[in-house]
Write a protein that holds these residues in place. Structure first.
Motif, PDB file in Angstrom:
ATOM      1  N   ALA A 151      -3.472   2.156   6.826  1.00 21.34           N
ATOM      2  CA  ALA A 151      -3.287   0.727   6.234  1.00 21.34           C
ATOM      3  C   ALA A 151      -1.821   0.236   7.123  1.00 21.34           C
ATOM      4  O   ALA A 151      -1.183   0.935   7.596  1.00 21.34           O
ATOM      5  N   VAL A 152      -2.011  -1.223   7.586  1.00 20.73           N
ATOM      6  CA  VAL A 152      -1.287  -1.862   8.388  1.00 20.73           C
ATOM      7  C   VAL A 152      -0.491  -2.868   7.977  1.00 20.73           C
ATOM      8  O   VAL A 152      -1.343  -4.006   7.167  1.00 20.73           O
ATOM      9  N   VAL A 153       0.719  -3.256   8.033  1.00 23.67           N
ATOM     10  CA  VAL A 153       1.150  -4.832   7.918  1.00 23.67           C
ATOM     11  C   VAL A 153       1.861  -5.030   9.166  1.00 23.67           C
ATOM     12  O   VAL A 153       2.209  -4.305   9.834  1.00 23.67           O
ATOM     13  N   LYS A 206       1.754   4.517  -7.228  1.00 22.13           N
ATOM     14  CA  LYS A 206       2.684   5.692  -7.169  1.00 22.13           C
ATOM     15  C   LYS A 206       2.854   5.996  -5.644  1.00 22.13           C
ATOM     16  O   LYS A 206       1.986   5.710  -4.853  1.00 22.13           O
ATOM     17  N   GLY A 207       3.681   6.995  -5.431  1.00 19.71           N
ATOM     18  CA  GLY A 207       3.697   7.491  -4.048  1.00 19.71           C
ATOM     19  C   GLY A 207       5.277   7.457  -3.541  1.00 19.71           C
ATOM     20  O   GLY A 207       5.937   6.732  -4.143  1.00 19.71           O
ATOM     21  N   ALA A 237       0.795  -1.150  -0.051  1.00 26.06           N
ATOM     22  CA  ALA A 237      -0.140  -0.078  -0.024  1.00 26.06           C
ATOM     23  C   ALA A 237       1.004   1.184  -0.179  1.00 26.06           C
ATOM     24  O   ALA A 237       1.887   1.201   0.943  1.00 26.06           O
ATOM     25  N   THR A 238       0.348   2.056  -0.886  1.00 29.35           N
ATOM     26  CA  THR A 238       1.154   3.490  -0.799  1.00 29.35           C
ATOM     27  C   THR A 238       0.163   4.543  -0.462  1.00 29.35           C
ATOM     28  O   THR A 238      -1.015   4.282  -0.460  1.00 29.35           O
ATOM     29  N   ILE A 239       0.774   5.929  -0.280  1.00 33.22           N
ATOM     30  CA  ILE A 239      -0.075   7.089  -0.231  1.00 33.22           C
ATOM     31  C   ILE A 239       0.116   7.742  -1.375  1.00 33.22           C
ATOM     32  O   ILE A 239       1.186   8.178  -1.842  1.00 33.22           O
TER      33      ILE A 239
END
Ligand code: AGP
Length: 608
Positions: free
Chosen positions: A96-98, A64-65, A35-37
């Protein structure tokens, strides 16, 4: 057991995170995600299966990010599926969490959060983390993370990004490793240094209950009361960059072939002078060593088998009572800890949750812990009083091979030194033994040069659905290890037994379809072992023998013989291990399986 990577900086986010995840794939490979922002929104891609699937998705549609988190999963809660893959999100898709680890009270937390109208979309324990952060997110992401840490129980390392503060990654850990890589104009966080060294060798090991905020220009660590902690970076040198196949078709094969080199290098480093000096720089004093009345070895899996061989070595060379425990049993069985006891923990990865918990139990009982590890900066290494680093280089294949013989070799050197200290092994005997020890790498090489003979045996038996491995004395644990290796990579049911025990039950399993791998090197119980084999042969069992060069008698029982070079019984597990590893390797590849990444397994078992 999962792998986490987080990156903030100007490099290509897909490339950096994927490069890190490739290095971490050994930790889990049933699904993955990133996940990116970008443009004020969380952008996410998740995929089922090996990392290659995600890599293909990102190749077609890169994210992108300048900030992102990635994950490779070994499922504990919820089957491998896209919705159970990480990153996991909150209700509004803004957090978002990993996560790596297990949230033990997730059912309670989930029920409460659902009652508070949070909407769950997965079957994971992890999903409670973004929802709990969402619940407490008022001023800063760090404070919300701390409040979440106060609610969750279990072991965890997690990294979070949020669209409200799009320039930072916040991460934290408890009982699960997390390493920060400090770059020039970028920073990275990961479960293992392997995912970091491509970018920077300036490392910070995060400690339990610490929270770390990474922006592209800064790394800030605090405790759970938000007090800042100053921590120096460590510069990494050494073998961390060696993780490639080096021309072999699989990591497992490469690592099997590296064994002569690993043992040779240890000899060069530890036995150079021809004298046996303290083989490892241990802080435990000789005066403390001689007072010991007991050694307690605790470990898991293959490392536990090494510990078993260690019991035979230490009891025979040092005449000291030695117990061996599986860590997950040791930690809960309230072991007797009185007396002058040294605890030896053995772990290739240095991160195994059960072994670490065993170390903590031992330290609570004021026992000294000496750990035999392959990763110097690992949690187990850092928490032990003393370490012996086997220096085998990264082991990537899930099935442990070179680390096992490296662990055995460390135990031999430790026991020989200890034995000399106690004046049990006399100088002349010691000199003879050291001479033999120096010959081990070339004898290992002789075995590897005849690997095709093992392959031939594998071809005959690779379709069998059960195997028994038999050994006696110091090679009883070799039988356990041979069976574990085979079942791990071939999914064939295999069991290891002390040969003398067959007649007490397992012999009922023997029929003409059952291959029985018999470890029968030259030893003082050769004849006993021979009779045990005759007993199974008489019931129709198909014998595969690992015997010593020149043993003609064994031909009476079978034509499937692999000969190891002559060596004394006490050192034989170092040689016996190799044909057994090769047998497992060839059977797995003949069955068309992924030998480096067997199903359901992970290299580093950081959950209970
Ligand atoms: C070995 O082939 C296995 N993959 C496994 O049993 C392993 O030895 C065990 O999980 C312990 O790991 P450690 O040595 O890293 O502590």
């Amino acid at each position: 057991m999962c792998g986490i990577v987080g990156y903030v900086g100007a490099r290509d986010i897909n490339a950096v995170i994927l490069a890190g995840l490739w290095k971490l794939e050994y930790r889990g490979y049933d699904s993955s995600g990133i996940a990116t922002i970008y443009d004020g929104e969380i952008r996410i891609k998740r995929a089922i299966g090996k990392l290659k699937v995600l890599a293909d998705v990102l190749d077609k549609e890169p994210l992108k990010g300048n900030i992102g988190i990635g994950h490779t999963r070994w499922a504990t809660h919820g089957e491998p599926s896209e919705e159970n893959a990480h990153p996991q999100l909150d209700c509004s898709d803004s957090i978002a969490v990993v996560h790596n680890g297990i949230i033990e009270n997730y059912i309670n937390l989930k029920e409460k959060l659902i009652a508070e109208h949070h909407i769950f979309r997965s079957f994971t324990d992890t999903e409670v983390i973004p929802h709990t952060i969402e619940k407490y997110y008022t001023d800063s992401l760090e404070n919300a993370v701390i409040k979440a840490m106060n609610e969750i129980e279990g072991s965890y390392a997690f990294a979070v990004i949020s669209t409200k503060e799009p320039n930072k990654i916040v991460c934290c850990k408890k009982n699960t490793p997390l390493v920060i890589g400090v770059g020039e104009k970028d920073n990275i966080v990961a479960s293992d240094i392997l995912a970091i060294v491509g970018l920077t060798r300036k490392i910070i090991y995060l400690e339990d209950n610490e929270i770390c905020t990474l922006t592209k220009d800064s790394v800030k660590i605090t405790d759970r009361n938000s007090n800042e902690i100053k921590r120096k970076t460590v510069y990494l040198n050494g073998k961390v960059l060696e993780a490639d196949k080096g021309g072999f078709s699989h990591f497992m094969l490469k690592e099997i072939y590296e064994q002569p080199k690993v043992i040779h290098e240890t000899i060069e480093k530890r036995l150079q002078s021809g004298e046996l000096f303290k083989p490892f720089p241990l802080s435990i004093k000789d005066s403390e060593l001689v007072k010991l009345s007991r050694i307690l070895i605790q470990a898991c899996g293959t490392s536990w088998h090494a510990g078993h061989v260690g019991k035979y070595i230490i009891e025979s060379l040092c005449r000291i009572h030695t117990e061996v425990d599986i860590s997950s049993e040791f930690r809960y069985r309230n072991p007797v800890t009185s007396g002058e006891t040294l605890v030896i923990a053995i772990s290739q990865s240095g991160e195994t949750a059960d072994t670490l918990a065993g170390i903590r139990e031992a330290k609570l009982a004021f026992l000294k812990v000496l750990s035999i590890v392959n990763v110097a900066g690992s949690t187990i290494a850092r928490e032990s009083n003393d370490i012996i680093n086997i220096d085998a280089g990264p082991e990537i294949g899930v099935a442990s091979t070179k680390a096992y013989t490296g662990q055995l070799f460390a135990l031999y050197l430790f026991a020989l030194y200890f034995s000399r200290l106690k004046w049990i092994t006399k100088d002349d005997d010691l000199a003879l033994m050291l001479k033999e020890v120096r010959e081990i790498p070339s004898k290992m090489q002789m075995i590897l040069d005849r690997a095709s003979q093992v392959e031939e045996i594998a071809r005959k038996f690779h379709q069998s659905s059960n195997f028994i491995f038999l050994g006696r004395g110091i090679n009883y644990p070799s039988a356990l290890e041979g069976a574990l290796k085979l079942k791990e990579v071939s999914y064939i049911h295999a069991t290891g037994y002390p040969a003398g025990e067959m007649k007490h039950g397992p012999i009922a399993l023997v029929d003409k379809n059952l291959p029985i791998v018999c470890i029968i090197p030259k030893s003082n119980i050769y004849e006993k072992m021979f009779s045990n084999i005759e007993e199974v042969k008489a019931r129709g069992g198909q014998i595969i023998a690992v015997a010593t060069e020149g043993d003609k008698k064994i031909k009476e029982l079978t034509e499937n013989i692999f000969y190891i070079p002559e060596c004394s019984e006490i050192l034989s597990p170092l040689l016996v291990a190799l044909p057994l590893q090769l047998l497992a390797y060839y059977i797995s590849t003949l069955r068309g399986l992924d030998v480096d990444k067997p199903r359901n397994l992970a290299k580093s078992v950081t959950v209970e």
